[in-house]
Motif scaffolding. Structure first.
Motif, PDB file in Angstrom:
ATOM      1  N   LYS A  84       5.317   3.713   7.284  1.00  9.52           N
ATOM      2  CA  LYS A  84       3.887   3.454   6.820  1.00  9.52           C
ATOM      3  C   LYS A  84       2.950   4.113   7.565  1.00  9.52           C
ATOM      4  O   LYS A  84       2.795   4.110   8.574  1.00  9.52           O
ATOM      5  CB  LYS A  84       3.638   1.923   6.653  1.00  9.52           C
ATOM      6  CG  LYS A  84       2.345   1.523   5.896  1.00  9.52           C
ATOM      7  CD  LYS A  84       2.337   0.135   5.693  1.00  9.52           C
ATOM      8  CE  LYS A  84       2.093  -0.778   7.257  1.00  9.52           C
ATOM      9  NZ  LYS A  84       1.932  -2.147   7.053  1.00  9.52           N
ATOM     10  N   SER A  98      10.275  -4.606   2.475  1.00 13.43           N
ATOM     11  CA  SER A  98       8.781  -4.146   2.407  1.00 13.43           C
ATOM     12  C   SER A  98       7.948  -5.024   1.577  1.00 13.43           C
ATOM     13  O   SER A  98       8.316  -5.254   0.463  1.00 13.43           O
ATOM     14  CB  SER A  98       8.656  -2.695   1.651  1.00 13.43           C
ATOM     15  OG  SER A  98       7.530  -2.293   1.835  1.00 13.43           O
ATOM     16  N   ASP A 155       4.195  -7.110   0.225  1.00 16.43           N
ATOM     17  CA  ASP A 155       2.957  -7.201   0.059  1.00 16.43           C
ATOM     18  C   ASP A 155       2.369  -8.668   0.215  1.00 16.43           C
ATOM     19  O   ASP A 155       2.978  -9.432  -0.411  1.00 16.43           O
ATOM     20  CB  ASP A 155       2.060  -6.596  -0.995  1.00 16.43           C
ATOM     21  CG  ASP A 155       2.593  -5.274  -1.451  1.00 16.43           C
ATOM     22  OD1 ASP A 155       2.806  -4.605  -0.364  1.00 16.43           O
ATOM     23  OD2 ASP A 155       2.412  -4.690  -2.292  1.00 16.43           O
ATOM     24  N   SER A 174       9.680   7.259   2.867  1.00 17.50           N
ATOM     25  CA  SER A 174      11.154   6.339   3.102  1.00 17.50           C
ATOM     26  C   SER A 174      12.096   7.621   2.539  1.00 17.50           C
ATOM     27  O   SER A 174      12.103   8.550   1.866  1.00 17.50           O
ATOM     28  CB  SER A 174      11.246   5.326   2.388  1.00 17.50           C
ATOM     29  OG  SER A 174      10.924   5.649   0.652  1.00 17.50           O
ATOM     30  N   ASP A 187      -1.283   5.775   7.709  1.00 15.58           N
ATOM     31  CA  ASP A 187      -2.628   5.529   7.190  1.00 15.58           C
ATOM     32  C   ASP A 187      -3.051   6.765   6.523  1.00 15.58           C
ATOM     33  O   ASP A 187      -2.319   7.878   6.402  1.00 15.58           O
ATOM     34  CB  ASP A 187      -3.523   5.069   8.247  1.00 15.58           C
ATOM     35  CG  ASP A 187      -3.877   6.083   9.460  1.00 15.58           C
ATOM     36  OD1 ASP A 187      -3.396   7.248   9.346  1.00 15.58           O
ATOM     37  OD2 ASP A 187      -4.213   5.699  10.308  1.00 15.58           O
ATOM     38  N   ARG A 197       0.164   5.028  -1.069  1.00 17.28           N
ATOM     39  CA  ARG A 197      -0.009   3.516  -0.476  1.00 17.28           C
ATOM     40  C   ARG A 197      -1.190   3.094  -0.964  1.00 17.28           C
ATOM     41  O   ARG A 197      -2.316   3.484  -0.253  1.00 17.28           O
ATOM     42  CB  ARG A 197       0.486   3.170   0.889  1.00 17.28           C
ATOM     43  CG  ARG A 197       0.692   1.789   1.319  1.00 17.28           C
ATOM     44  CD  ARG A 197       1.281   1.884   2.888  1.00 17.28           C
ATOM     45  NE  ARG A 197       0.434   2.419   3.784  1.00 17.28           N
ATOM     46  CZ  ARG A 197      -0.433   1.752   4.595  1.00 17.28           C
ATOM     47  NH1 ARG A 197      -0.595   0.387   4.150  1.00 17.28           N
ATOM     48  NH2 ARG A 197      -1.524   2.398   5.258  1.00 17.28           N
ATOM     49  N   GLY A 222       2.577  -3.494   2.417  1.00 18.76           N
ATOM     50  CA  GLY A 222       3.617  -2.590   3.068  1.00 18.76           C
ATOM     51  C   GLY A 222       3.978  -3.138   4.264  1.00 18.76           C
ATOM     52  O   GLY A 222       4.460  -2.345   5.179  1.00 18.76           O
ATOM     53  N   SER A 237      -0.055   6.545   2.796  1.00 26.80           N
ATOM     54  CA  SER A 237       1.302   6.969   2.256  1.00 26.80           C
ATOM     55  C   SER A 237       2.362   6.138   2.943  1.00 26.80           C
ATOM     56  O   SER A 237       2.541   5.497   3.991  1.00 26.80           O
ATOM     57  CB  SER A 237       1.597   8.362   2.450  1.00 26.80           C
ATOM     58  OG  SER A 237       1.551   8.740   3.653  1.00 26.80           O
ATOM     59  N   LEU A 238       3.514   6.004   2.222  1.00 29.61           N
ATOM     60  CA  LEU A 238       4.955   5.151   2.513  1.00 29.61           C
ATOM     61  C   LEU A 238       5.772   6.628   2.365  1.00 29.61           C
ATOM     62  O   LEU A 238       6.103   6.969   1.250  1.00 29.61           O
ATOM     63  CB  LEU A 238       4.967   4.452   1.707  1.00 29.61           C
ATOM     64  CG  LEU A 238       6.592   3.689   1.972  1.00 29.61           C
ATOM     65  CD1 LEU A 238       6.366   2.843   3.286  1.00 29.61           C
ATOM     66  CD2 LEU A 238       6.926   2.590   0.805  1.00 29.61           C
ATOM     67  N   CYS A 285       6.713   0.744  10.677  1.00 27.29           N
ATOM     68  CA  CYS A 285       7.965   1.386  10.365  1.00 27.29           C
ATOM     69  C   CYS A 285       9.037   0.209  10.254  1.00 27.29           C
ATOM     70  O   CYS A 285       8.598  -1.145  10.687  1.00 27.29           O
ATOM     71  CB  CYS A 285       8.367   2.198  11.416  1.00 27.29           C
ATOM     72  SG  CYS A 285       8.821   1.601  13.241  1.00 27.29           S
TER      73      CYS A 285
END
Length: 202
Positions: free
Chosen positions: A86, A56, A58, A180, A88, A167, A40, A177-178, A96
């Motif tokens: 983004k 975004s 990886d 958006s 934790d 996430r 992310g 987690s993400l 972000c």
């Protein structure tokens, strides 16, 4: 858009990534070369026409017979009106995108990184609902169409409508987690479009 033939041979960080994001991109690529993975990571890529496309991504090691031979970057295009945070597993903002800076009236992304998303970013009236939704997302139950009020500049409330999803790393480890979404009166649907992958030698 560039063709595959045009991209092959280009220096990813120096020629593909936007100048403003090259420092952070260099860090995650270097970490990938050492065997680490970053999930992310937000970065802008330069198009053939010279404009930028926010992604975004990886970023992880590219392996051959167990040995790291380079880095692999997988990217999902973010729509221009989508703000993305983004988080934790504890709910702190760890990243972000540029749209967050714009809609909240911040000067830079670092102004929100490290803050508690629910306690520091979400407006008071929406904190209970947001906390519950994020908890479900971290647990693997994605939340779609969530409306969340955020605290903007000078006390202005900015509503975003979108998704909250778990996430995780490629190995399945839950990272957080993400969150958006588009500004509530915007046209976007909060969805990204996969546009490709980049592979770099070590």
């Amino acid at each position: 858009e560039r063709t595959k033939e045009e991209v092959v041979g280009m220096q990813f960080v120096e020629e593909v990534v936007c100048e403003s994001d090259r420092g952070s991109a260099q860090v995650v690529v270097a970490e990938a070369m050492e065997g680490s993975e970053t999930v992310g990571a937000f970065m802008g890529l330069v198009t053939k026409q010279g404009s930028s496309v926010e992604m975004s991504t990886d970023v992880g090691p590219r392996r051959r017979q167990g040995e790291v031979t380079g880095a692999l970057v997988l990217g999902q295009r973010m729509q221009s009106d989508v703000a993305a945070f983004k988080l934790d597993v504890e709910g702190k903002v760890v990243g972000c995108n540029k749209k967050v800076v714009e809609v909240l009236g911040l000067e830079k992304e670092e102004d929100v990184v490290g803050k508690e998303f629910v306690g520091d970013v979400v407006e008071e009236t929406g904190r209970e609902v947001a906390a519950e939704a994020i908890g479900k997302a971290v647990g693997g139950e994605a939340q779609y169409g969530s409306r969340t009020p955020l605290m903007g500049k000078d006390g202005e409330v900015v509503w975003i409508e979108g998704d909250m999803r778990q996430r995780e790393s490629p190995q399945g480890e839950v990272l957080g987690s993400l969150v958006s979404g588009s500004v509530a009166d915007g046209d976007g649907d909060g969805q990204g479009t996969f546009i490709g992958a980049f592979s770099m030698p070590q």
